[in-house]
Design an enzyme around this catalytic site. Structure first.
Site, short mmCIF file in Angstrom:
data_model
loop_
_atom_site.label_atom_id
_atom_site.label_comp_id
_atom_site.label_asym_id
_atom_site.label_seq_id
_atom_site.Cartn_x
_atom_site.Cartn_y
_atom_site.Cartn_z
N CYS A 92 -2.44 25.23 -1.20
CA CYS A 92 -3.19 24.93 0.03
C CYS A 92 -4.21 26.01 0.37
O CYS A 92 -5.38 25.72 0.64
CB CYS A 92 -2.24 24.69 1.19
SG CYS A 92 -1.18 26.09 1.62
N HIS A 146 1.39 27.14 5.53
CA HIS A 146 0.62 26.00 5.02
C HIS A 146 -0.66 25.87 5.83
O HIS A 146 -0.68 26.14 7.04
CB HIS A 146 1.45 24.72 5.12
CG HIS A 146 0.85 23.55 4.42
ND1 HIS A 146 0.61 23.53 3.06
CD2 HIS A 146 0.40 22.37 4.89
CE1 HIS A 146 0.07 22.36 2.73
NE2 HIS A 146 -0.07 21.65 3.83
N HIS A 158 -5.22 18.66 2.52
CA HIS A 158 -4.40 19.83 2.18
C HIS A 158 -3.75 19.61 0.82
O HIS A 158 -3.75 18.50 0.29
CB HIS A 158 -3.32 20.06 3.25
CG HIS A 158 -2.34 18.93 3.36
ND1 HIS A 158 -1.02 19.08 3.06
CD2 HIS A 158 -2.51 17.64 3.73
CE1 HIS A 158 -0.40 17.92 3.24
NE2 HIS A 158 -1.28 17.05 3.66
#
Length: 188
Positions: A92, A146, A158
């Site tokens: 990510c 994340h 993502h």
């Protein structure tokens, strides 16, 4: 119309994903069409210095459009921890770092926690396409682990560990539960 816009965008997202399942070859064209529709919806031009157009929809600058367009180009890239290679493998933060560096020339930190520290925090009402969203998906519910790039008011791109680079809705229960903050990358 304002209330139905997020619902319409979710329907368009699901429809575009269903259309792309039968053939990898057509996916770039479908994603590009969906991208164009979203950006057209989001960017109707600034009026009188307001950050919303006549329909109450937030405006998106040319650079933000380029950020979202570049992020769309990463869709389908498999997940790879510590990687940042478009079409090959990425995680990510690697994807976000690469997108921003290519489009803006701004070099973001390599991991999502540091990227959140680098950004200016935003309230949900101020989020625009191209801004970042941060989550605590690991064992520590307070530690950011994340990151994704917002493409509209509720959808973000993502790198999922199980699916690779995808579009998800921030209002899904998992993301609502793990959400930490929105961030805007400062200009140079």
């Amino acid at each position: 119309m304002k209330r139905n816009l997020p619902r319409l965008l979710v329907i368009l997202t699901v429809a575009s994903m269903v259309v792309t399942l039968p053939s990898c070859r057509s996916s770039k064209k479908v994603h590009r069409t969906f991208y164009d529709a979203q950006i057209e919806t989001l960017n109707k031009g600034r009026r009188h210095g307001n950050d919303k157009n006549d329909n109450g929809v937030k405006d998106v600058s040319k650079q933000r459009k380029k950020i979202v367009q570049e992020a769309y180009g990463w869709l389908g890239t498999p997940y790879g921890y510590g990687k940042a290679d478009k079409g090959v493998a990425c995680d990510c933060s690697g994807m976000v770092m690469s997108v921003y560096e290519k489009v803006t020339g701004i070099k973001l930190p390599r991991n999502s926690a540091k990227q959140s520290e680098f950004c200016r925090n935003l309230k949900k009402r101020d989020v625009l396409a191209g801004d970042l969203c941060f989550f605590a998906t690991g064992k520590d519910p307070e530690k950011i682990s994340h990151v994704g790039i917002m493409v509209d008011d509720s959808n973000f791109i993502h790198a999922s560990t199980s699916k690779g680079v995808v579009i998800s809705d921030i209002n899904q229960p998992y993301y609502t539960r793990t959400f930490k903050c929105f961030g805007r990358v400062p200009d140079k």
